[in-house]
Each structure stands twice: as C-alpha cells, then as structure tokens.
Scaffold this active site. Structure first.
Site, PDB file in Angstrom:
ATOM      1  N   ASP A  35       0.813  -1.217   0.000  1.00  0.00           N
ATOM      2  CA  ASP A  35       0.000   0.000   0.000  1.00  0.00           C
ATOM      3  C   ASP A  35       0.850   1.274   0.000  1.00  0.00           C
ATOM      4  OD1 ASP A  35       0.953  -0.389   2.491  1.00  0.00           O
ATOM      5  OD2 ASP A  35      -0.946  -0.056   3.542  1.00  0.00           O
ATOM      6  N   HIS A 238      24.222   7.481 -18.238  1.00  0.00           N
ATOM      7  CA  HIS A 238      23.073   7.458 -17.326  1.00  0.00           C
ATOM      8  C   HIS A 238      23.428   6.802 -15.986  1.00  0.00           C
ATOM      9  CE1 HIS A 238      20.109   7.887 -20.931  1.00  0.00           C
ATOM     10  NE2 HIS A 238      20.707   9.021 -20.606  1.00  0.00           N
ATOM     11  N   ASP A 255      24.918  15.751 -12.742  1.00  0.00           N
ATOM     12  CA  ASP A 255      23.808  16.175 -13.603  1.00  0.00           C
ATOM     13  C   ASP A 255      22.560  16.097 -12.741  1.00  0.00           C
ATOM     14  OD1 ASP A 255      21.783  16.535 -15.464  1.00  0.00           O
ATOM     15  OD2 ASP A 255      22.670  15.199 -16.968  1.00  0.00           O
ATOM     16  N   ASP A 266      17.728  21.659 -15.441  1.00  0.00           N
ATOM     17  CA  ASP A 266      18.582  20.540 -15.866  1.00  0.00           C
ATOM     18  C   ASP A 266      20.010  21.062 -16.016  1.00  0.00           C
ATOM     19  OD1 ASP A 266      19.656  18.275 -16.987  1.00  0.00           O
ATOM     20  OD2 ASP A 266      18.498  18.357 -18.848  1.00  0.00           O
ATOM     21  N   HIS A 345      26.093  12.055 -27.862  1.00  0.00           N
ATOM     22  CA  HIS A 345      24.713  12.551 -27.740  1.00  0.00           C
ATOM     23  C   HIS A 345      24.569  13.917 -28.391  1.00  0.00           C
ATOM     24  CE1 HIS A 345      25.822  15.269 -24.407  1.00  0.00           C
ATOM     25  NE2 HIS A 345      26.492  14.264 -23.873  1.00  0.00           N
ATOM     26  N   HIS A 349      18.155  19.589 -25.668  1.00  0.00           N
ATOM     27  CA  HIS A 349      16.757  19.202 -25.875  1.00  0.00           C
ATOM     28  C   HIS A 349      15.863  20.306 -25.331  1.00  0.00           C
ATOM     29  CE1 HIS A 349      16.895  18.276 -21.556  1.00  0.00           C
ATOM     30  NE2 HIS A 349      18.061  17.710 -21.801  1.00  0.00           N
ATOM     31  N   HIS A 356      12.900  16.322 -20.689  1.00  0.00           N
ATOM     32  CA  HIS A 356      12.993  16.251 -22.159  1.00  0.00           C
ATOM     33  C   HIS A 356      11.606  16.660 -22.636  1.00  0.00           C
ATOM     34  CE1 HIS A 356      16.552  13.193 -22.040  1.00  0.00           C
ATOM     35  NE2 HIS A 356      16.827  14.353 -21.504  1.00  0.00           N
ATOM     36  N   GLU A 379      24.388  21.213 -23.650  1.00  0.00           N
ATOM     37  CA  GLU A 379      25.109  20.254 -22.817  1.00  0.00           C
ATOM     38  C   GLU A 379      26.142  19.422 -23.573  1.00  0.00           C
ATOM     39  OE1 GLU A 379      22.586  16.918 -21.514  1.00  0.00           O
ATOM     40  OE2 GLU A 379      20.872  18.067 -22.236  1.00  0.00           O
ATOM     41  N   TYR A 383      33.689  12.251 -23.353  1.00  0.00           N
ATOM     42  CA  TYR A 383      33.737  11.084 -22.457  1.00  0.00           C
ATOM     43  C   TYR A 383      34.803  10.133 -23.005  1.00  0.00           C
ATOM     44  CZ  TYR A 383      29.206  13.281 -21.965  1.00  0.00           C
ATOM     45  OH  TYR A 383      28.201  14.214 -21.820  1.00  0.00           O
ATOM     46  N   ARG A 400      30.998  17.020 -18.795  1.00  0.00           N
ATOM     47  CA  ARG A 400      29.821  17.614 -19.462  1.00  0.00           C
ATOM     48  C   ARG A 400      29.518  18.917 -18.726  1.00  0.00           C
ATOM     49  NH1 ARG A 400      26.650  13.682 -19.543  1.00  0.00           N
ATOM     50  NH2 ARG A 400      25.242  13.958 -17.778  1.00  0.00           N
ATOM     51  N   GLU A 402      26.313  21.709 -18.642  1.00  0.00           N
ATOM     52  CA  GLU A 402      24.936  21.868 -19.136  1.00  0.00           C
ATOM     53  C   GLU A 402      24.258  23.070 -18.488  1.00  0.00           C
ATOM     54  OE1 GLU A 402      22.303  18.572 -18.205  1.00  0.00           O
ATOM     55  OE2 GLU A 402      20.888  19.222 -19.747  1.00  0.00           O
TER      56      GLU A 402
END
Ligand code: GLY
Ligand code: MN
Ligand code: MN
Length: 432
Positions: A35, A238, A255, A266, A345, A349, A356, A379, A383, A400, A402
């Site tokens: 629950d 990710h 990130d 973001d 990448h 976006h 996104h 961003e 890598y 990175r 961003e």
C-alpha cells in the site's frame, strides 16, 4: 488556484479542435509495493490545461458552437481525507480551476458515450497511456452500437500530441518566471555540492547536498534521477548508482535539476574533487567549455535548432584532434562522425514541464527554427573511455557542462548560474 493561464490554454485548444471532442487524462498513481505509492506526479499535458493536481482526473473538451470544458475528478470523501488529505470534489474543483462543468471521476465511463455522440472528430493523446486508450475505444464502440438510435460516432481520430506540443514548445511569461526560479534553485544546489566536496566522500553525499538545497529552497524535488559520477563513472551517460567514493585527483560530474511548479531545470557541472583542476583535466574541461560557449552563441531567433549542436561539434572535434584522441582533419571527422566515440549525444533538448520536453525537433525534413520563448538545454561533453589507442593520461576523463537557455527577442538568456569557468569553480571550492 487561479483560472489563468489554464483557462486561456483551454480556449486555445477548443478553437483548434473545431467541432470535435478532446480527452486529456492525468497520470495514474503507481504502487511501489503493497500500500505504498511512488510520489504522485500529474501528467504534464493535463496539468498544462488544468492546473489541477489530484490523481484520478480527466479533462474533456467539447468544441463547436457552444464550446465547453469539463473536469471529471474524485468526489469528496471524508474518510479518505483523514488518511490522504484534502480532495477538492467536483464542484470546488470546477470553481477553483474555472471549468464549465465537473462530475465525479467514477461517472466518466457512463457519461463519455453521450459526450462523444455526433462529434466530428475525437482528439486524444493516443499511445500515451494504454489503459486510457482502451477506455476511449470502449466509449467509441458504445456509440457505434447505438447507430440505430440515430447516434453517430466520430469518424476521425486525431492525435492531440501535435496540437499540445506546439503550444507547450513556446513558453509564456509566467512559465519563464517559474523556470528562472527552478534554474536559480538548481544553480544554488550545484554550488553547494562544490563547496561541500572533499576527497573520499561518497557520491551520494553530494547527492544529499543537492537534495537538501532543492527542498530547503522550496523545489518539489529532483526533476529526474540525479547523476553524481566520480572519475570514470562520468563516462557512463546514465550513471545513477551514486554509491562510489570520490578519489582525490579525479573529477566528479553532477547532472541534477529540480522541479518547481511542475517545471524542470537541468544542470550539469564537472569539477575536481580536491578543488583544483589538474593540467590534463583542465585541457579537456576548457574544450568542453569553449564548445558550450560556441553553442550558446548560436542560439537566437531565426536559427535552426541544429545550428547550436553543429557549433559545439566543431569545437569538440577540433579539441579531440588537439588532444590526440583522434587523427585526421576537422571536416573529415565531422563528415564521418568519428567524434561520436567520445561525444555520442546531441547538444541539448527542449526543457519545460518535462525535462525532455514536448515539442518537435523537425518539421518534415527541416529542423525547427528557434523563436522567442523556446527553452532548451546546452550540454556538450567529452567522455574518454579507456582503450588501447587512447592516450593513457586521458583515460576515464568525462566532462559535461549543461545550462538552460531561453530564446529571447534579441538572442538568448542563460537561466542557470552555477559556477562554471575554471576560476569560478576553483574559487567557490577554495572559499570553505
Ligand atoms: N538530465 C537529463 C539530460 O541532461 O538530458
Ligand atoms: Mn542533464
Ligand atoms: Mn539535459
């Protein structure tokens, strides 16, 4: 709750659907186990049109000569309210949100066929939620079964995404205000993590600093699962485990963004765990920073959506040549996409209610043209996964950077303000 801007958005939608009917449900609740529920998050389309936060709700729009918007929502229930808190109930919800009519959610299936009958077209966010798709088809079939009673089912089924996405893509002044606020809170969170960072801390300790700052400043929480990636974990795009120790001479990539009033920020920052960039780390960092600046400069009304990605790519690919990660000439590298091994990448976006966010990137074969009010992330990254042909001193470096950017009449506004240059980062980390 105010009727605006939701009421104006509903009017705009009603004008777009002609004599059709549109159905926009909110998100279901998700059980975590037994629950216990996952924290509830409304559906972004539904929220955009209603401002109504409760689960078990659906908005129905009837176009034509006498347009009206109808809300179905949970009834008041004193017993449940003791356990779960306040519920509006249809009448108070109608009043608070400015719908024309409101009914109990449990009556939707019973009332829907009559609402559908004799409408030219049915608009729905098809494929968004299978359970709702099935309910809509059941309603359609029920009207079709009444053909002998003179009822006609809509013959045209239209995907509502396109209409709503087009509306959501360009933010109004109120949305811009909320997004600036979300960006300011997230920026403070990143600065806090930089100040708190010490060698041998666990990644989750930095995550905790961000979570604290977000909630302390009134954000709803994280807008997506935060990434706190020390050292080579930054090369896993990710990475969300956030459970390793931070080595003194490594970088850490964070990130993380918060949600405020349903809107996401973001941000990514990459900084040295010990507060001072090493020479090689700095070389890579300055390339990504220059790529990000080139990309930001390419954002302006009238520019193609892809222009800022292309601007970033040229700087990144040149940097990869300078670092001796790749060989060849710049144009050849861009042509054959050799850079993809280290930058796999896109440069950003749309950003809005969803991290996104809704909105097309291409219309037919053409990339969308930027107009004021569009909001996007910038961003770029590099890598460097270890490999036999990769210079060893670069192994495992992942960077990175961003930021969140609004397209304005005169160019752009960068919402996010977390420390970013080498000097800014080293300064804020030295202060403590
Ligand atoms: N945080 C998700 C992204 O950067 O796209
Ligand atoms: Mn991000
Ligand atoms: Mn992003």
């Amino acid at each position: 709750m105010k009727h605006e801007p939701y009421s104006s958005r509903r009017q705009a939608l009603l004008r777009r659907i002609g004599d059709g009917i549109a159905v926009v449900p909110t998100a279901p609740e998700h059980i975590r186990n037994r629950d216990s529920h996952h924290p509830y998050r409304f559906d972004s389309y539904f929220w955009y049109l209603s401002g109504f936060p409760e689960p078990e709700a659906v908005a129905v729009f009837i176009g034509g000569q006498e347009p009206k918007s109808i809300l179905f929502c949970r009834e008041k229930n004193e017993e449940r309210e003791v356990w779960d808190g306040f519920r509006y109930g249809p009448e108070a919800a109608r009043e608070a949100c400015g719908f024309d009519e409101a009914y109990p959610f449990a009556e939707f299936e019973k009332r829907f066929p009559d609402l559908l009958a004799n409408r030219g077209s049915l608009w729905h966010t098809l494929g968004h939620d299978a359970a709702w798709d099935a309910k809509i088809v059941d309603g359609l079939n029920e009207v079709r079964a009444q053909v002998r009673a003179g009822k006609r089912a809509p013959t045209e089924i239209r995907d509502l995404h396109q209409e709503l996405d087009r509306m959501r893509l360009v933010k109004d002044a109120r949305e811009i205000g909320i997004m600036r606020h979300a960006a300011a809170i997230a920026s403070a969170g990143h600065a806090r993590a930089m100040r708190a960072c010490r060698p041998d801390m666990a990644e989750y300790e930095l995550e905790a600093e961000l979570s604290y700052e977000f909630r302390k400043r009134g954000a709803d929480g994280h807008a997506y699962a935060p990434i706190v990636a020390g050292g080579r974990n930054a090369c896993v795009l990710h990475y969300v485990e956030n459970d390793k120790l931070l080595a003194a001479n490594s970088l850490v990539l964070i990130d993380a963004g918060c949600e405020v009033g349903g809107y996401a920020s973001d941000i990514t920052r990459t900084f040295p765990v010990n507060g001072k960039f090493g020479a090689v780390q700095r070389d890579v960092y300055e390339i990504v920073l220059a790529a990000q600046q080139a990309a930001i400069d390419a954002i302006k009304p009238g520019a193609s959506f892809i222009a800022y990605h292309e601007a970033a790519l040229r700087v990144l690919a040149r940097g990869m040549l300078d670092l001796k990660l790749l060989e060849g000439n710049l144009d050849g590298l861009i042509e054959n996409e050799g850079y993809k091994r280290f930058y796999m990448h896109r440069t950003g976006h749309w950003l809005g209610l969803d991290v996104h966010d809704a909105g097309e990137y291409k219309s037919g074969d053409e990339w969308v043209t930027l107009v004021p009010g569009m909001t996007l992330t910038v961003e770029p990254g590099i890598y460097i996964r270890p490999g036999p042909d990769v210079p060893e001193h670069l192994h495992g470096i992942g960077v990175r950077i961003e930021d969140d950017v609004l397209v304005t009449e005169s160019g752009r506004e960068v919402y996010t303000t977390a420390p970013k240059t080498v000097a800014e980062i080293e300064d804020v980390m030295r202060d403590e």
